[in-house]
Scaffold this motif. Structure first.
Motif, PDB file in Angstrom:
ATOM      1  N   VAL A  18      60.081  48.836  63.573  1.00 51.44           N
ATOM      2  CA  VAL A  18      61.367  48.145  63.563  1.00 51.44           C
ATOM      3  C   VAL A  18      61.520  47.338  62.275  1.00 51.44           C
ATOM      4  CG1 VAL A  18      62.753  46.354  64.667  1.00 51.44           C
ATOM      5  CG2 VAL A  18      61.572  48.032  66.066  1.00 51.44           C
ATOM      6  N   CYS A  19      60.499  46.587  61.919  1.00 50.99           N
ATOM      7  CA  CYS A  19      60.552  45.767  60.707  1.00 50.99           C
ATOM      8  C   CYS A  19      60.601  46.639  59.455  1.00 50.99           C
ATOM      9  CB  CYS A  19      59.351  44.831  60.660  1.00 50.99           C
ATOM     10  SG  CYS A  19      59.301  43.631  62.026  1.00 50.99           S
TER      11      CYS A  19
ATOM     12  N   GLY B 145      63.976  48.281  55.068  1.00 51.66           N
ATOM     13  CA  GLY B 145      64.170  49.418  54.177  1.00 51.66           C
ATOM     14  C   GLY B 145      62.887  49.946  53.579  1.00 51.66           C
ATOM     15  N   ASN B 146      61.744  49.588  54.172  1.00 52.11           N
ATOM     16  CA  ASN B 146      60.446  50.017  53.643  1.00 52.11           C
ATOM     17  C   ASN B 146      59.834  51.187  54.401  1.00 52.11           C
ATOM     18  OD1 ASN B 146      60.247  48.038  51.568  1.00 52.11           O
ATOM     19  ND2 ASN B 146      59.718  46.499  53.104  1.00 52.11           N
TER      20      ASN B 146
ATOM     21  N   GLN C 239      67.605  55.593  63.502  1.00 48.59           N
ATOM     22  CA  GLN C 239      66.426  55.777  62.651  1.00 48.59           C
ATOM     23  C   GLN C 239      65.130  55.579  63.444  1.00 48.59           C
ATOM     24  OE1 GLN C 239      68.521  54.176  58.495  1.00 48.59           O
ATOM     25  NE2 GLN C 239      66.514  53.405  59.088  1.00 48.59           N
ATOM     26  N   LEU C 240      65.130  54.599  64.322  1.00 47.18           N
ATOM     27  CA  LEU C 240      63.950  54.371  65.157  1.00 47.18           C
ATOM     28  C   LEU C 240      63.696  55.557  66.080  1.00 47.18           C
ATOM     29  CD1 LEU C 240      64.379  50.601  66.125  1.00 47.18           C
ATOM     30  CD2 LEU C 240      62.483  51.591  64.827  1.00 47.18           C
TER      31      LEU C 240
ATOM     32  N   ASP D  57      58.425  48.645  73.643  1.00 50.85           N
ATOM     33  CA  ASP D  57      57.431  48.986  72.613  1.00 50.85           C
ATOM     34  C   ASP D  57      57.496  48.028  71.423  1.00 50.85           C
ATOM     35  OD1 ASP D  57      56.649  51.094  74.182  1.00 50.85           O
ATOM     36  OD2 ASP D  57      57.768  52.615  73.068  1.00 50.85           O
ATOM     37  N   TYR D  58      58.694  47.550  71.111  1.00 50.99           N
ATOM     38  CA  TYR D  58      58.870  46.695  69.937  1.00 50.99           C
ATOM     39  C   TYR D  58      59.695  45.467  70.323  1.00 50.99           C
ATOM     40  CZ  TYR D  58      57.461  51.140  68.015  1.00 50.99           C
ATOM     41  OH  TYR D  58      56.784  52.307  67.780  1.00 50.99           O
ATOM     42  N   PRO D  59      59.076  44.510  71.009  1.00 56.57           N
ATOM     43  CA  PRO D  59      59.818  43.318  71.480  1.00 56.57           C
ATOM     44  C   PRO D  59      60.369  42.463  70.355  1.00 56.57           C
ATOM     45  CG  PRO D  59      57.440  43.051  71.793  1.00 56.57           C
ATOM     46  CD  PRO D  59      57.652  44.479  71.400  1.00 56.57           C
TER      47      PRO D  59
END
Length: 267
Positions: free
Chosen positions: A96-97, A102-103, A175-176, A201-203
């Motif tokens: 997510v990050c 954008g990385n 995108q995720l 999965d990605y809190p």
């Protein structure tokens, strides 16, 4: 209220813009690596502090100077949340990050949320301390330069305009889904948590969403959009989200009412 305001306006440093020439030397947030555990804990604590601050602020009678302090403190929280979300963890980077900053691998571009409404609303706020004016300037400098790096179709969480999903919201979730193998489509259910696969999965995405919504809610110039002034409990500040596929919009419940962070602003 004063404790959290002091923490975010005087103790925790506001990050320098991402393209600042001396950022790696002068910015606290760029000088040291961060692991995923620390990143998740900071975001989790930010959401808890947002709830505590909102409950305390909405339990007090409003004055012009208090309104200025309230909005600026929430803006600082949102700024810290943004810079933490842009970290590439040194051990296990969060997808997510990575996509938000954008990385991530592939032809991706960074996302951000809009701060133009804060710039306009804060022009007439009554700051009684020159240091608070300087903090406002640093927040606007950070997001002003960041906005130049982000395309218009990559703006997310534009709750001040409407509760309808933006093109950026859909792009980020899409995108995720492509990256992690989730089923594509019905992105509003992912963002609301009604389809909890991504948020489980990605809190960090859920935490970030709540912090930004609370900031934009408390920035509302109309008292009718805010909860009543009364002694609130922190548990009552927990946000519950739902998605309406007909209108492609989100609805948020908290403080025992349906909340709406959207308001007209002349920009």
């Amino acid at each position: 209220v004063c404790l959290i305001q002091h923490l975010f306006t005087r103790v925790i440093p506001i990050p320098l813009p991402l393209n600042h020439p001396s950022r790696e030397k002068l910015c606290f947030w760029a000088r040291f690596p961060m692991n995923h555990e620390t990143q998740s804990n900071i975001l989790h604590l930010l959401r808890l502090l947002c709830r505590h601050f909102a409950c305390a602020a909405l339990s007090l009678r409003l004055t012009r100077s208090f309104d200025a302090n309230r909005i600026l403190t929430m803006a600082c929280m949102a700024t810290v949340a943004d810079v933490v979300m842009r970290f590439q963890a040194c051990d296990i980077p969060s997808p997510v990050c990575s996509h938000y900053s954008g990385n991530a691998e592939g032809p991706v571009r960074p996302f951000c949320f809009e701060m133009a409404s804060f710039a306009v609303e804060s022009e007439v706020l009554k700051f009684v301390d020159a240091e608070l004016v300087a903090v406002r300037t640093r927040v606007l400098d950070y997001f002003g330069r960041l906005r130049k790096l982000v395309d218009d179709d990559h703006i997310i969480f534009a709750f001040e305009n409407s509760m309808t999903l933006t093109e950026g919201d859909n792009l980020l979730i899409d995108q995720l889904c492509l990256h992690q193998g989730y089923q594509r489509g019905n992105y509003g259910y992912y963002l609301s948590g009604e389809n909890s696969e991504i948020l489980d999965d990605y809190p960090e995405l859920e935490t970030f969403r709540d912090v930004i919504f609370m900031f934009k809610l408390l920035m509302s110039p109309s008292s009718g959009s805010l909860p009543d002034v009364k002694p609130w409990r922190v548990v009552e500040a927990a946000l519950k989200w739902k998605y309406d596929p007909t209108n492609k919009s989100l609805s948020v419940t908290g403080f025992n009412k349906v909340l709406n962070a959207s308001f007209p602003t002349k920009i």
